[in-house]
Structure formats: structure tokens, C-alpha cells
Design a protein around this motif. Structure first.
Motif, PDB file in Angstrom:
ATOM      1  N   GLU B  69       0.830  -0.848  -0.188  1.00  0.00           N
ATOM      2  CA  GLU B  69       0.251   0.081   0.135  1.00  0.00           C
ATOM      3  C   GLU B  69       0.865   1.426   0.169  1.00  0.00           C
ATOM      4  O   GLU B  69       0.827   2.271  -0.531  1.00  0.00           O
ATOM      5  CB  GLU B  69      -0.805  -0.252   1.242  1.00  0.00           C
ATOM      6  CG  GLU B  69      -2.004   0.538   1.104  1.00  0.00           C
ATOM      7  CD  GLU B  69      -2.786   0.987   2.479  1.00  0.00           C
ATOM      8  OE1 GLU B  69      -3.061   0.148   2.925  1.00  0.00           O
ATOM      9  OE2 GLU B  69      -3.549   1.924   3.137  1.00  0.00           O
ATOM     10  N   TYR B  70       1.722   1.567   0.652  1.00  0.00           N
ATOM     11  CA  TYR B  70       2.760   2.014   1.216  1.00  0.00           C
ATOM     12  C   TYR B  70       4.077   2.149   0.508  1.00  0.00           C
ATOM     13  O   TYR B  70       4.962   1.357   1.395  1.00  0.00           O
ATOM     14  CB  TYR B  70       3.121   2.747   2.298  1.00  0.00           C
ATOM     15  CG  TYR B  70       1.492   3.386   3.093  1.00  0.00           C
ATOM     16  CD1 TYR B  70       0.894   4.817   2.204  1.00  0.00           C
ATOM     17  CD2 TYR B  70       0.897   2.995   3.992  1.00  0.00           C
ATOM     18  CE1 TYR B  70      -0.133   4.939   2.850  1.00  0.00           C
ATOM     19  CE2 TYR B  70      -0.092   3.171   4.814  1.00  0.00           C
ATOM     20  CZ  TYR B  70      -0.965   4.719   4.194  1.00  0.00           C
ATOM     21  OH  TYR B  70      -2.036   4.912   4.773  1.00  0.00           O
ATOM     22  N   SER B  78       4.616   8.457   8.424  1.00  0.00           N
ATOM     23  CA  SER B  78       3.702   9.325   7.786  1.00  0.00           C
ATOM     24  C   SER B  78       2.583   9.975   7.980  1.00  0.00           C
ATOM     25  O   SER B  78       1.684  10.938   8.192  1.00  0.00           O
ATOM     26  CB  SER B  78       5.096  10.708   6.380  1.00  0.00           C
ATOM     27  OG  SER B  78       3.522  11.492   6.572  1.00  0.00           O
ATOM     28  N   LYS B  79       1.446   9.518   6.922  1.00  0.00           N
ATOM     29  CA  LYS B  79       0.289   9.066   6.481  1.00  0.00           C
ATOM     30  C   LYS B  79      -0.343   8.562   7.299  1.00  0.00           C
ATOM     31  O   LYS B  79      -1.506   8.238   8.364  1.00  0.00           O
ATOM     32  CB  LYS B  79       0.433   8.839   4.878  1.00  0.00           C
ATOM     33  CG  LYS B  79       0.682   9.457   4.291  1.00  0.00           C
ATOM     34  CD  LYS B  79       0.344   9.114   2.729  1.00  0.00           C
ATOM     35  CE  LYS B  79       1.323  10.242   1.873  1.00  0.00           C
ATOM     36  NZ  LYS B  79       0.727  10.687   0.518  1.00  0.00           N
ATOM     37  N   LYS B  80       0.372   6.873   7.976  1.00  0.00           N
ATOM     38  CA  LYS B  80      -0.466   6.262   9.122  1.00  0.00           C
ATOM     39  C   LYS B  80      -1.046   6.415  10.340  1.00  0.00           C
ATOM     40  O   LYS B  80      -1.362   6.915  11.466  1.00  0.00           O
ATOM     41  CB  LYS B  80      -0.149   4.447   8.712  1.00  0.00           C
ATOM     42  CG  LYS B  80      -0.599   4.002   9.751  1.00  0.00           C
ATOM     43  CD  LYS B  80      -1.508   2.658   8.832  1.00  0.00           C
ATOM     44  CE  LYS B  80      -1.952   2.223  10.448  1.00  0.00           C
ATOM     45  NZ  LYS B  80      -3.292   2.176  10.144  1.00  0.00           N
ATOM     46  N   ASN B  82       1.686   9.568  11.137  1.00  0.00           N
ATOM     47  CA  ASN B  82       1.505  11.359  12.044  1.00  0.00           C
ATOM     48  C   ASN B  82       2.558  11.063  12.338  1.00  0.00           C
ATOM     49  O   ASN B  82       2.996  12.742  12.606  1.00  0.00           O
ATOM     50  CB  ASN B  82       0.226  11.972  11.969  1.00  0.00           C
ATOM     51  CG  ASN B  82      -0.887  11.899  11.701  1.00  0.00           C
ATOM     52  OD1 ASN B  82      -1.256  12.256  10.918  1.00  0.00           O
ATOM     53  ND2 ASN B  82      -1.915  10.481  12.140  1.00  0.00           N
ATOM     54  N   LEU B  83       3.949  10.667  11.915  1.00  0.00           N
ATOM     55  CA  LEU B  83       5.246  10.847  12.405  1.00  0.00           C
ATOM     56  C   LEU B  83       5.990  12.103  10.892  1.00  0.00           C
ATOM     57  O   LEU B  83       5.741  12.459  10.400  1.00  0.00           O
ATOM     58  CB  LEU B  83       6.197   9.983  12.459  1.00  0.00           C
ATOM     59  CG  LEU B  83       5.917   8.651  13.680  1.00  0.00           C
ATOM     60  CD1 LEU B  83       6.890   8.140  13.695  1.00  0.00           C
ATOM     61  CD2 LEU B  83       5.259   9.229  14.882  1.00  0.00           C
TER      62      LEU B  83
END
Lengths: 751, 133
Positions: B69-70, B78-80, B82-83
């Protein structure tokens, strides 16, 4: 030894059998043919699955590219705001995530307090690793039942583990939902306008393409026949199969998917945007047809209000019932917010800073966020105050420049003219517009401001539905109505129409009242019609904003209780306040002293961050205002009291303010008057108990007091300040009393 | 060894960037000088559970479930989760351990998780990693 001999004998016999019987049995010509046929079938299945996946995904990719081209979907901007994506993952990938779910549960329960209780009762919450979905569901039910039993059994359970029980029950309900999603054939994504449904679905489609799972992505507006016919048309089967052997082909497809352990997901975006009866009537039939095939699933998306009003009934008869997933409905964490902003900034190449206040406003709507960044693309200016109307204006201009055949401004003018004429501000019947339906649809495809809605008229005898055009947000509507009013009035140089409409709104407490008056004022001020703006402020300043907030989805959230004051302070301007505005500020402080606290709070924050309006505005307004001092004293005392006993979350801003004052001695120069001192002390004191520690640890705060003492010409105040300093040095708690003494002094001497 | 502690009045979230098998209840209790089967041992077990029981090995999870998926590991973080970019840079070193705990429902944990505790906790984490090296 005997065992070893026996084992050797068995191995010998196996070798003998393999060499003679088995090989001779396998390598006869019948078996060979069977193996070849089996191999051929396997290759055929693999090719068919591959071809089907490739063809369907090719079409889905085309639509995704179209969305990317229109700017409806931007890969880089997608961030998982909540659990909705994970739920869709469970729905579309199915069993692939089963082990993860079991592991998450078992990890969670491993060290919980509930486990201690369970051990005593000789019970285990653990779900076995290789359980089937049915077994997992049974275990979840069993765990829920156990929790009920054990909480009834132990009297001290509520004290001991009630909170853990609640937390665990929440986890179980999420697990249950995920398991249901594994099996479900239909799910519906629901959400308000502009909160990212299409983006999420596009991302899911992209995810399925990456996983090489077949996927069909359909925009409802492109469907002109029944949904089933449209989807079948998109299947990559030859026409003769579609016409004559569709059921057989679907069964085969289902078998192929079952063998390859994949799901074929059909995504139907924005069902509410297709009003054709032939489409809406076919939804339940389509769902019924698809539910026959276990490995084919459908995801619909629909706006919340449409779903409740129109589509929920259409999904009633679908078996098994569709699962509703709500988008971005839950709390968004601070970490997520920071990430969203940095991603948007990077994507739109915006390098300015965004103030806390503006940030809060942006997160009220992802749509406003999008508009804001689109308008500020490639810029580096700081956003201290977010002027929504400027964002709307710039956005509309951008769209107008992009569209060549139709004019968005004309349609918006038309819509707001009809609203003003009919004094009805919710929506306008699509039939009343002077524009072709095709042009309206073109506009609706390419903008985020106007949208189509269904209006339901419930009658005693029958229920009717009308298609209407409405503004996506109440605030955009208010802005545009104000803009139209101003255009009409400016043309005639007669503002009576504006006053009439505002009076009508004001007297009937209609939802656009606040926004329309506010934007009219902003416009009048900008254009220099100061007499009219003064009149407007005088007439409509006492509007109850609370009422308005409760009844609309307004985005701005003013920090001033007084409506007139909020208009003045939020009006975009150069560094200048007019006399009548200063008088209004003074009058408001006298009549509604809480306004002073609000002004102190907001203006000191602005002062710290270098924004306008700052403390100077307040000082200017308070010049020669002796009568306001008792109120200042009274309310500051109250404020100090409450600050003293409560936690002040914004103390950092005030600490920065005091730092700023220390750094910039100009703020406390020879002209420093007592009012500046009040503001300084108020700002210092807003730190509450934190300030005590600061003052004890940091000499600079003692220095600032010393500085004030040196400059103070008034003997009594001098003494008071000296006393305060000594007391603070001896006992930090004395600050509270010392502050009140100084205020007493100010009150006595300035009345 | 780097890690972040996010703390507000509602929850405590802990992101540990480097994984160590030496993080366990026994080492945790012995570091804080608490005996296992005592009154305080019970409280500290709860604290340990709140901080560590929902730990995830991010890299393992990414490789197993989200790699397709990524395509980029940094996108996933970053997207899952949010780091931020800086955090991701730090995470890139070595094995990764991610912890997120919500102690809102456990008042004892909320009380024990004060600034003083986190100072000591930092020392514990450092000690664990020093021993590992």
C-alpha cells in the motif's frame, strides 16, 4: 535399538513403494494427461485472474487520473485522519488482516488488569492465533459475556476494573465491526460535504491496484442507465458472454477470486450526485445481485444528509445489510493536525507561518483547508488572521479564470439574487436559474463552493422531492449575499436595500444575519463608506451570536462576546482605528466589562506575536477614560482570582509577552502610564501559579518590577510596588494580594 | 536511543524508536526498586502495562501488512502514524518500536505519570540500551 530397526524397515518399504508401485502408477499415459490438464487449468486460472485484474484496474486508473487532473484527488495530501481507512482495508482485503486483528487483541489483553481477574476465575481472553472468523466472533461474544458475569459477581469490580472493562468493550466492538466487514458485501461511506470521502475512496482504489486486486471505480454522475448495466458494461468480458452467459461468467469469476484469495471491489462514488430515478431505483437490485457472489464487494459513498433523507430507505432491503462507515467524524489529535499542515504546506509550497487561531479555523473544515492552500499556493506570507471572505473571493476568481465556457460568478450572482429577492436563504430551485442544466453540471463538477441538494417536502398525502442548488457552507453563502447586496447598493449609491435586508435578517434572527452584517461592514470599511459602516454598527451591534452558532455550520468562531466588538476587531484593515470604533470599544467596556478581559486576552496575544490589532488599540481607546477604571479593577480582580485558582492553558503566550516586554523596554518608557502597567500585570498574572515559580527562578522579572519602581513618580504606587517586590521575594503567594493592592490604589486614584 | 513522550491531561503516548528485548516487567520493576508482589509492585505493573502492552514493531508491521500500500516506509510512518520528517529520519536507524498508550481510563497511571516519573523513565530507557550495547 528395536525402534531403530523398525524405522529402517519402514523407510526401506517406502523407498521400494516409491520406486516401483508409485512411479509406475504415476507415469502411465492417463495420469500424465491428467497432470497436463491440471497444469493447464491452473495456468488458465492464473491468466484469467491476471487479465481480469489488469483490465478492470486499467479503467479504475483512468478515472483516478481524471480526478488527479481535476484536482479532486491529490495523492500527496492523503493522511489517515481516523479509523475509517483501516475499516475499509478490512472490508476490501478481508482475511489478509485477520491475523493482525487477533494479534492486536491478544497484545492488548496481555497485561490488562482484567487478565488478573480472569486468571482468578481460570478464564482466558486470548483468541487462538489460527481461529476462523466464526471462532473469533464466538470468542468475542464469550469475552463480553464473561465481563458481564464477572462484574455482577464481584462487588468491588467497578472500583477495581470498571474503566478497563469499558476500554476493552470498546476494543471488542471495533473488532466485531472489522469481522463483520470481512464478510460484508456492501458498505456505505458517509460524511459531510468536503470532509474527504472521494479522496479516501480514491486512496482505497489505489491501494487495491497496488495489491493487484481487481477494482472498478465509478463516479455516479457517469451512470446513465441502471447501476447493474453500467457495471456489467465495464466488465472486460466479450459481449456475447455479457448478453448470454453473464451468470455463468460471474460464478466463474467468483471461483477464480476464491482460488486466488482476492476480492473484486466495485467503488461507486457520490451516489447523491446522480438524481436519475433509473439509477437510484437500481441500487438495491444491484446490491442484491452482487450479494450472491461472496468475493465481489461494493463500496458506496454518500453525503450524510442525502443518505438519511433519501438513500437509507433504498438500502433497507439489501441482505446482508450494508455497513455504514463514517468519515472524519472523530477527534483529530494534535500530532495528526501538525502532520496535515506540514503535508499541505509542502505540497502547495507555502512557507508562511499560520497562527494558532487560523489553524483552529482551518481544522473545522478540510474544505476550507483546501481552499486556503489553493489560494496561497507558492506564497510565503504569514497568516496571522484568517479572512475567510478573502479566501472565498480568491478561490472564485481562480475557478473563473480556469473555466472558459461557463462563468461561476454569473451563476453565483444568479443564486444570491434569487435568495435576496425571495428572502429565502437556504437554497434555490435549480429550475429557477437562468443557466442551462449542462452548464450547471459543468460548474458543479469543477468547484467546491456550490452543490446540489435534495429538498424533501413532507405532506400529509404525499412526499415530494425537489432538486435545489445551495452553497456548500453557510458562511460562503453569507459572504456572497453580502457581496451582491454591496454591488447593488454601490451601483445606486443607495444603501437602503442593504439596511432593509439586514433588518429583516436581524428581526427574524435568520441564520445569515451575523455573516451578512459582518461582511457588509468589512466591505463598507474597505471602500471608505465610514458613515454607512458607523450606522450599520450602531443599528445591529447587539446580535446574539450564540444563537447563530447553534444554528449553522459557520466556520468562524469569534473570541468576543459582543457582536459589534467582534466586527470591529476582526475587520481587515491597515493600522488605523476610526474614532467611532474607539468610542464603541470604550462604550462596550463600560457596558459589558467582560469585553475588557477579552480584549486584554486577545490583544496581548497579538502583541506577543506581532499581529495587529495590538495593545496600542486598547490604550488609545482607554485614553481619558477615567470612568472605565473601576470596571477594569473589578473585573481584573475577578480574573486574577480565577487565574489564581485555575490552570491557564495559554500561559506560554503570556510568558512570551512578558519576555517581549522585558526585551523591548520601549513598551515601558517614560510615557508608561498606569493603564500600561495594568495590562502588563494582567498579562503577567494570567500565568497564574506558574508565574510564582518564574518570578522566583528568574531575576528578570524582579528586574522589571525594579524598573517600574525606578520610573514611578507617584509616591504611593512607588511604595506599593516596593512592597510587592519585597513580598514576592519573601513569599511567592503574596503576589496575589500585592496585585490587588495595586489595583485598589489605581481604583482610588483614578476615579 | 531516541524517543518522544507526548503527555497531556488525557493521555500518554510514547514513541520508542529503537527496539530492545531487555524492556520487560522485571527489569522495569527492578530499575525503580519495586518488588513484584507488593502493593507498589502492583501499581508499577499497571504503569508498565499502560506504557508497553500495546507496543508495535512498526517495521515488522509495515513489511507484513502495508508494504504494497505504501511503497515508501517513510510514507507509511507519515500517513498512518503522523510522524514528522525529523522523527522519521531518526526512526530510520535500526529496528523500530512504536508505543501508544491511552491511560485516560486508569487514574493511577495518570497520577504516576508525572514529570518526575518521566525523568526517571528516561534513565531506565537509557540504561536498557546501554546494557544492550
Amino acid at each position: 535399538m528395536t525402534i531403530l530397526i523398525c524405522a529402517m524397515e519402514i523407510i526401506k518399504k517406502v523407498f521400494y513403494w516409491v520406486n516401483n508401485d508409485f512411479l509406475s502408477a504415476v507415469f502411465n499415459w492417463q495420469s500424465l494427461v491428467a497432470i497436463i490438464v491440471l497444469g493447464f487449468v491452473i495456468i488458465l486460472i492464473a491468466i484469467c485472474t491476471f487479465r481480469f485484474t489488469k483490465n478492470t484496474n486499467q479503467k479504475a486508473k483512468c478515472l483516478l487520473d481524471e480526478f488527479r487532473h481535476n484536482g479532486k484527488y491529490i495523492d500527496g495530501l492523503f493522511i489517515e485522519l481516523d479509523e475509517s481507512k483501516e475499516l475499509l482495508r478490512c472490508f476490501s482485503l478481508g482475511k489478509k488482516l485477520k491475523k493482525k486483528i487477533i494479534r492486536d487483541h491478544n497484545e492488548y489483553i496481555k497485561n490488562q488488569r482484567l487478565t488478573v481477574i480472569a486468571k482468578k476465575e481460570k478464564y482466558s481472553f486470548r483468541i487462538p492465533r489460527f481461529s476462523t472468523e466464526r471462532k473469533i466472533m464466538e470468542k468475542i461474544d464469550e469475552n463480553t459475556q464473561f465481563l458481564k458475569t464477572v462484574s455482577n459477581k464481584h462487588d468491588d469490580f467497578s472500583f477495581y476494573a470498571d474503566s478497563s472493562k469499558r476500554e476493552y468493550e470498546d476494543l471488542l466492538s471495533i473488532l466485531r465491526k472489522k469481522l463483520i466487514l470481512f464478510k460484508a458485501g456492501t458498505s456505505i461511506l458517509i460524511g459531510n460535504a468536503g470532509n474527504g470521502k472521494t479522496t479516501l475512496l480514491c486512496n482505497v482504489a489505489q491501494m487495491l491496484i497496488n495489491y493487484k486486486c481487481p477494482c472498478t471505480f465509478v463516479n455516479s454522475r457517469d451512470v446513465h442507465s441502471t447501476l447493474k448495466n453500467h457495471i456489467v458494461d465495464l466488465f472486460p468480458f466479450p459481449v456475447w458472454i455479457k448478453n448470454k452467459h453473464l451468470t455463468k461468467a460471474m460464478v466463474m469469476l467468483n471461483v477464480l477470486l476464491c482460488v486466488s484469495r482476492k476480492y473484486y471491489v466495485i467503488i461507486v462514488d457520490a451516489v447523491n450526485e446522480n438524481d436519475k430515478d433509473v439509477f437510484s431505483d437500481s441500487i438495491s437490485e444491484f446490491c442484491g445481485w452482487i450479494s450472491k457472489y461472496k468475493h465481489i464487494k461494493v463500496i458506496f459513498s454518500c453525503r450524510s444528509e442525502y443518505y438519511r433523507a433519501r438513500y437509507k430507505s433504498r438500502f433497507k432491503d439489501v441482505e446482508p445489510s450494508p455497513i455504514e462507515i463514517e468519515v472524519a467524524n472523530s477527534f483529530i489529535s494534535e500530532r495528526t493536525k501538525n502532520n496535515v499542515l506540514s503535508v499541505y504546506k509542502k505540497y502547495y509550497n507555502y512557507s508562511g507561518n499560520i497562527s494558532e487561531d487560523s489553524r483552529q479555523r482551518l481544522f473545522k473544515s478540510m474544505l476550507l483547508m483546501r481552499l486556503f492552500f489553493e489560494v496561497n499556493e507558492g506564497k510565503d506570507n504569514d497568516t496571522t488572521q484568517l479572512y475567510n471572505h478573502l479566501i472565498y473571493y480568491n478561490y472564485i476568481q481562480r475557478i473563473d479564470n480556469k473555466l472558459t465556457q461557463v462563468n461561476l460568478t454569473d451563476i453565483l450572482d444568479n443564486v444570491s439574487d434569487i435568495m435576496i429577492e425571495n428572502l429565502s436563504f437556504d437554497s434555490v430551485k435549480i429550475s429557477k436559474l437562468n443557466t442551462l442544466l449542462a452548464d450547471i453540471n459543468k460548474i458543479l463538477d469543477n468547484n467546491l463552493v456550490l452543490s446540489k441538494t435534495i429538498l424533501e417536502n413532507e405532506g400529509y398525502i404525499h412526499q415530494t422531492e425537489t432538486t435545489v442548488i445551495s452553497f456548500t457552507f453557510d458562511e460562503i453563502r453569507d459572504y456572497y449575499i453580502a457581496r451582491r447586496l454591496m454591488a447593488i447598493c454601490e451601483e445606486k449609491q443607495d444603501f437602503s436595500k442593504m439596511f432593509d435586508i439586514c433588518s429583516h435578517l436581524y428581526d427574524n434572527i435568520l441564520s445569515p444575519t451575523e455573516g451578512v452584517i459582518r461582511y457588509c461592514y468589512f466591505h463598507l470599511f474597505e471602500k471608505g463608506f465610514y458613515d454607512v459602516s458607523k450606522e450599520l454598527l450602531k443599528k445591529f451591534n447587539s446580535f446574539d451570536q450564540e444563537y447563530s452558532y447553534r444554528n449553522s455550520d459557520r466556520l468562524f468562531n469569534t473570541t468576543y462576546t459582543d457582536f459589534g466588538l467582534s466586527i470591529i476587531m476582526e475587520c481587515p484593515r491597515e493600522r488605523e482605528f476610526l474614532d467611532y470604533e474607539k468610542k464603541y470599544i470604550l462604550k462596550t467596556i463600560n457596558c459589558r466589562p467582560i469585553s475588557l478581559i477579552e480584549l486584554l486576552y486577545n490583544l496581548t496575544y497579538n502583541e506577543v506575536n506581532g499581529y495587529f490589532p495590538d495593545v496600542t488599540v486598547l490604550l488609545d481607546s482607554l485614553q481619558n477614560a477615567k470612568t472605565s477604571i473601576p470596571q477594569i479593577k473589578h473585573y481584573l480582580s475577578m480574573e486574577f482570582d480565577s487565574a489564581y485558582y485555575s490552570y491557564e492553558p495559554n500561559s506560554d503566550a503570556y510568558r512570551s509577552y512578558t519576555d517581549y516586554l522585558i526585551m523591548n523596554k520601549t513598551a515601558i518608557d517614560e510615557n508608561t502610564n498606569l493603564k500600561t502597567l495594568i495590562i502588563l500585570l494582567a498579562a503577567l498574572y494570567r500565568n497564574g501559579s506558574e508565574f510564582h515559580d518564574l518570578i522566583m527562578q528568574d531575576d528578570s522579572y524582579s528586574n522589571i518590577l525594579q524598573d517600574l519602581i525606578t520610573r514611578c513618580n507617584n509616591t504611593i504606587l512607588h511604595q506599593e510596588l516596593e512592597k510587592l517586590k519585597t513580598e514576592i521575594e519573601a513569599d511567592k503567594v503574596a503576589l496575589h494580594d500585592g496585585m490587588l493592592n495595586i489595583l485598589d490604589f489605581i481604583s482610588d486614584n483614578f476615579e | 536511543m531516541k524517543y518522544i513522550i507526548e503527555k497531556n491531561s488525557f493521555s500518554v503516548s510514547l514513541f520508542v524508536y529503537t527496539y530492545s528485548r531487555k524492556i520487560n516487567l522485571n527489569s522495569f520493576l527492578s530499575f525503580f526498586g519495586v518488588k513484584k508482589c507488593t502493593y507498589f509492585g502492583y501499581f508499577f505493573s499497571r504503569l508498565y502495562n499502560a506504557l508497553f502492552c500495546r507496543a508495535l514493531d512498526l517495521e515488522k508491521e509495515y513489511n507484513k501488512y502495508y508494504k504494497k500500500e505504501y511503497p515508501e516506509y517513510s510514507d507509511y510512518l507519515s500517513k498512518k502514524y503522523n510522524l514528522s520528517e525529523e522523527e522519521i529520519k531518526d526512526l530510520r536507524q535500526g529496528k523500530i518500536f512504536y508505543l501508544k498508550c491511552d491511560s485516560s481510563s486508569d487514574s493511577i497511571v495518570n497520577t504516576l505519570c508525572d514529570d518526575e516519573f518521566f525523568e526517571q523513565f528516561q534513565k531506565y530507557m537509557e540504561a536498557v540500551y546501554e546494557n544492550q550495547d
